[in-house]
Design an enzyme around this catalytic site. Sequence first.
Site, PDB file in Angstrom:
ATOM      1  N   SER A  62       9.242 -14.278 -12.894  1.00 22.68           N
ATOM      2  CA  SER A  62       9.268 -12.897 -12.820  1.00 22.68           C
ATOM      3  C   SER A  62       8.229 -12.208 -12.369  1.00 22.68           C
ATOM      4  O   SER A  62       8.046 -10.871 -12.508  1.00 22.68           O
ATOM      5  CB  SER A  62       9.668 -12.454 -14.386  1.00 22.68           C
ATOM      6  OG  SER A  62      10.821 -12.900 -15.002  1.00 22.68           O
ATOM      7  N   GLY A  63       7.209 -13.078 -11.866  1.00 22.16           N
ATOM      8  CA  GLY A  63       5.770 -12.149 -11.248  1.00 22.16           C
ATOM      9  C   GLY A  63       4.999 -12.808 -12.308  1.00 22.16           C
ATOM     10  O   GLY A  63       3.845 -12.031 -12.456  1.00 22.16           O
ATOM     11  N   THR A  64       4.818 -13.932 -13.203  1.00 22.91           N
ATOM     12  CA  THR A  64       3.840 -14.114 -14.100  1.00 22.91           C
ATOM     13  C   THR A  64       2.577 -14.372 -13.477  1.00 22.91           C
ATOM     14  O   THR A  64       1.514 -14.098 -13.748  1.00 22.91           O
ATOM     15  CB  THR A  64       4.334 -15.507 -14.755  1.00 22.91           C
ATOM     16  OG1 THR A  64       5.718 -15.543 -14.985  1.00 22.91           O
ATOM     17  CG2 THR A  64       3.543 -15.624 -16.133  1.00 22.91           C
ATOM     18  N   HIS A 122       5.989 -17.884 -22.369  1.00 23.77           N
ATOM     19  CA  HIS A 122       7.553 -17.558 -21.957  1.00 23.77           C
ATOM     20  C   HIS A 122       8.483 -17.552 -22.825  1.00 23.77           C
ATOM     21  O   HIS A 122       9.636 -17.300 -22.542  1.00 23.77           O
ATOM     22  CB  HIS A 122       8.041 -18.804 -20.873  1.00 23.77           C
ATOM     23  CG  HIS A 122       7.720 -18.744 -19.272  1.00 23.77           C
ATOM     24  ND1 HIS A 122       7.214 -17.380 -18.750  1.00 23.77           N
ATOM     25  CD2 HIS A 122       7.055 -19.727 -18.569  1.00 23.77           C
ATOM     26  CE1 HIS A 122       6.915 -17.890 -17.317  1.00 23.77           C
ATOM     27  NE2 HIS A 122       6.680 -19.058 -17.528  1.00 23.77           N
ATOM     28  N   ARG A 144      11.779  -8.992 -14.021  1.00 23.10           N
ATOM     29  CA  ARG A 144      12.327  -8.754 -12.779  1.00 23.10           C
ATOM     30  C   ARG A 144      13.706  -8.878 -12.863  1.00 23.10           C
ATOM     31  O   ARG A 144      14.501  -9.419 -13.605  1.00 23.10           O
ATOM     32  CB  ARG A 144      11.706  -9.974 -12.072  1.00 23.10           C
ATOM     33  CG  ARG A 144      11.776 -10.185 -10.348  1.00 23.10           C
ATOM     34  CD  ARG A 144      11.378 -11.183  -9.849  1.00 23.10           C
ATOM     35  NE  ARG A 144      11.109 -11.203  -8.343  1.00 23.10           N
ATOM     36  CZ  ARG A 144      10.993 -12.173  -7.421  1.00 23.10           C
ATOM     37  NH1 ARG A 144      10.845 -13.152  -8.062  1.00 23.10           N
ATOM     38  NH2 ARG A 144      10.744 -11.778  -6.150  1.00 23.10           N
ATOM     39  N   SER A 152      14.908 -17.122  -7.085  1.00 16.04           N
ATOM     40  CA  SER A 152      13.427 -17.487  -7.173  1.00 16.04           C
ATOM     41  C   SER A 152      13.446 -18.780  -8.256  1.00 16.04           C
ATOM     42  O   SER A 152      12.815 -19.871  -7.711  1.00 16.04           O
ATOM     43  CB  SER A 152      12.549 -16.694  -7.703  1.00 16.04           C
ATOM     44  OG  SER A 152      11.117 -17.021  -7.830  1.00 16.04           O
ATOM     45  N   TYR A 211       8.293  -5.912 -12.291  1.00 19.87           N
ATOM     46  CA  TYR A 211       7.927  -6.506 -11.009  1.00 19.87           C
ATOM     47  C   TYR A 211       8.326  -5.389  -9.825  1.00 19.87           C
ATOM     48  O   TYR A 211       7.440  -5.248  -8.895  1.00 19.87           O
ATOM     49  CB  TYR A 211       8.912  -7.668 -10.730  1.00 19.87           C
ATOM     50  CG  TYR A 211       8.345  -8.531  -9.455  1.00 19.87           C
ATOM     51  CD1 TYR A 211       7.366  -9.412  -9.596  1.00 19.87           C
ATOM     52  CD2 TYR A 211       9.141  -8.294  -8.310  1.00 19.87           C
ATOM     53  CE1 TYR A 211       6.898 -10.135  -8.319  1.00 19.87           C
ATOM     54  CE2 TYR A 211       8.791  -8.859  -7.118  1.00 19.87           C
ATOM     55  CZ  TYR A 211       7.640  -9.629  -7.116  1.00 19.87           C
ATOM     56  OH  TYR A 211       7.472 -10.349  -6.183  1.00 19.87           O
TER      57      TYR A 211
HETATM   58  P1  A3P Z   1       9.923 -15.461  -5.002  1.00 16.38           P
HETATM   59  O1  A3P Z   1      10.353 -16.924  -5.435  1.00 16.38           O
HETATM   60  O2  A3P Z   1      11.264 -14.495  -5.081  1.00 16.38           O
HETATM   61  O3  A3P Z   1       9.106 -15.539  -3.620  1.00 16.38           O
HETATM   62  P2  A3P Z   1       6.300 -16.706 -11.423  1.00 16.38           P
HETATM   63  O4  A3P Z   1       4.880 -16.384 -11.187  1.00 16.38           O
HETATM   64  O5  A3P Z   1       6.839 -15.823 -12.743  1.00 16.38           O
HETATM   65  O6  A3P Z   1       6.952 -18.083 -11.385  1.00 16.38           O
HETATM   66  O7  A3P Z   1       7.145 -16.005 -10.425  1.00 16.38           O
HETATM   67  C1  A3P Z   1       7.084 -16.405  -9.176  1.00 16.38           C
HETATM   68  C2  A3P Z   1       7.709 -15.283  -8.232  1.00 16.38           C
HETATM   69  O8  A3P Z   1       6.537 -14.385  -7.734  1.00 16.38           O
HETATM   70  C3  A3P Z   1       8.062 -15.811  -6.606  1.00 16.38           C
HETATM   71  O9  A3P Z   1       8.896 -15.141  -6.030  1.00 16.38           O
HETATM   72  C4  A3P Z   1       6.505 -15.597  -6.014  1.00 16.38           C
HETATM   73  O10 A3P Z   1       6.565 -15.886  -4.617  1.00 16.38           O
HETATM   74  C5  A3P Z   1       6.274 -14.282  -6.587  1.00 16.38           C
HETATM   75  N1  A3P Z   1       4.670 -13.859  -6.271  1.00 16.38           N
HETATM   76  C6  A3P Z   1       3.734 -15.056  -6.610  1.00 16.38           C
HETATM   77  N2  A3P Z   1       2.761 -14.174  -6.352  1.00 16.38           N
HETATM   78  C7  A3P Z   1       2.821 -12.802  -6.208  1.00 16.38           C
HETATM   79  C8  A3P Z   1       1.948 -11.875  -5.815  1.00 16.38           C
HETATM   80  N3  A3P Z   1       0.647 -12.142  -5.659  1.00 16.38           N
HETATM   81  N4  A3P Z   1       2.882 -10.753  -5.276  1.00 16.38           N
HETATM   82  C9  A3P Z   1       3.987 -10.737  -5.358  1.00 16.38           C
HETATM   83  N5  A3P Z   1       4.948 -11.780  -5.719  1.00 16.38           N
HETATM   84  C10 A3P Z   1       4.239 -13.007  -5.934  1.00 16.38           C
END
Ligand code: A3P
Length: 315
Positions: A62-64, A122, A144, A152, A211
């Site tokens: 979700s952008g963690t 989480h 997200r 993702s 997100y």
């Molecule tokens: P996608 O797989 O859609 O590219 P999490 O951090 O919760 O594991 O989420 C991973 C998702 O956040 C992935 O999405 C990743 O590419 C995206 N992500 C990681 N770093 C990011 C950043 N600095 N800005 C925007 N999105 C990011």
Amino acid sequence: MEQTQEDDQLSNLPTITGCSAFPVVLYKAHYLFKDSLLRVLSTRHHFQARPTDIFLASLPKSGTTWLKALAFSSLYRTPLPDLSDLRHPLRVSNPHDIVPFIEIESNLDLSSMPSPRLLSTHLPFDLLPTSIADSGSKIVYVCRNPKDTFVSSWHFWNRIREKAGEEPIPLEASFDQFCDGVSVMGPYWNHVVGYWNASRANDAKVLFVKYEDMIADPIGELKRVAGFMGCPFTEEEEERGGVAEGIVKLCGFESLSNLEVNREGVLETMFEDFENKFYFRRGGVGGWRSLLSLEMGRRLDEITASKFAGTGLSV
Ligand code: A3P
């Protein structure tokens, strides 16, 4: 640790595969990793929160990682080296190494971390350690939209399976599972609504961030998060300009994903080592269209609308 009868019962819960690289079990209406269940329960009972703690909560994918980077570089910006300094922790460590998960880390002594601690989870809201609510610590939750979260997640687990020489998770079956609520820490909607309701009940303690809003207005959302955490950007920083902008730039997708530590490094997890690059795929909003059909998208939208009905929440 002594194995109790309850531990035995938990170890024998039926396992479900197909929604991740590792089996999950249904525990109190949430799908948790089978191998982490005992640790989750132990964390719930033994983790000692402090009033000054700040938790970053989310569903996986979700952008963690992004939120960890933004929150860390804002909260500790005074003692930290300048953002452009090559010794800045984010330039040499993956955000997950810097901001640990309370329910996953086994080899870290969280109690020896100085306050204010920035931690992450989480876990669904109703499975959080009881000491978090009692201590009055703060939570920032990032949500997200479910279509991008599912896609993702599907890619993430498949990268891990591929590395282990396993077949990819079949898309349609995994999507059906997600729609039926079977996903890591899911059902998706219960997780999101749990934190949404908590933020509505006490917005001084739980901040709900999307997100998609972070993508649309990263500086505005960063300022909201920093203000909530108790480290707002000062007038002097605003006048001097560039502080919030610098953090957003350092933590941006291009910047973080191109750092050597995130291209080449690995993250030790309780399961196995995950490559840091798995946490950076493409980012952004609406990427689900490259994998799901419009019909699948509509189906998920309809489920989401019905699950969120009456909550005041839309994603
Ligand atoms: P996608 O797989 O859609 O590219 P999490 O951090 O919760 O594991 O989420 C991973 C998702 O956040 C992935 O999405 C990743 O590419 C995206 N992500 C990681 N770093 C990011 C950043 N600095 N800005 C925007 N999105 C990011």
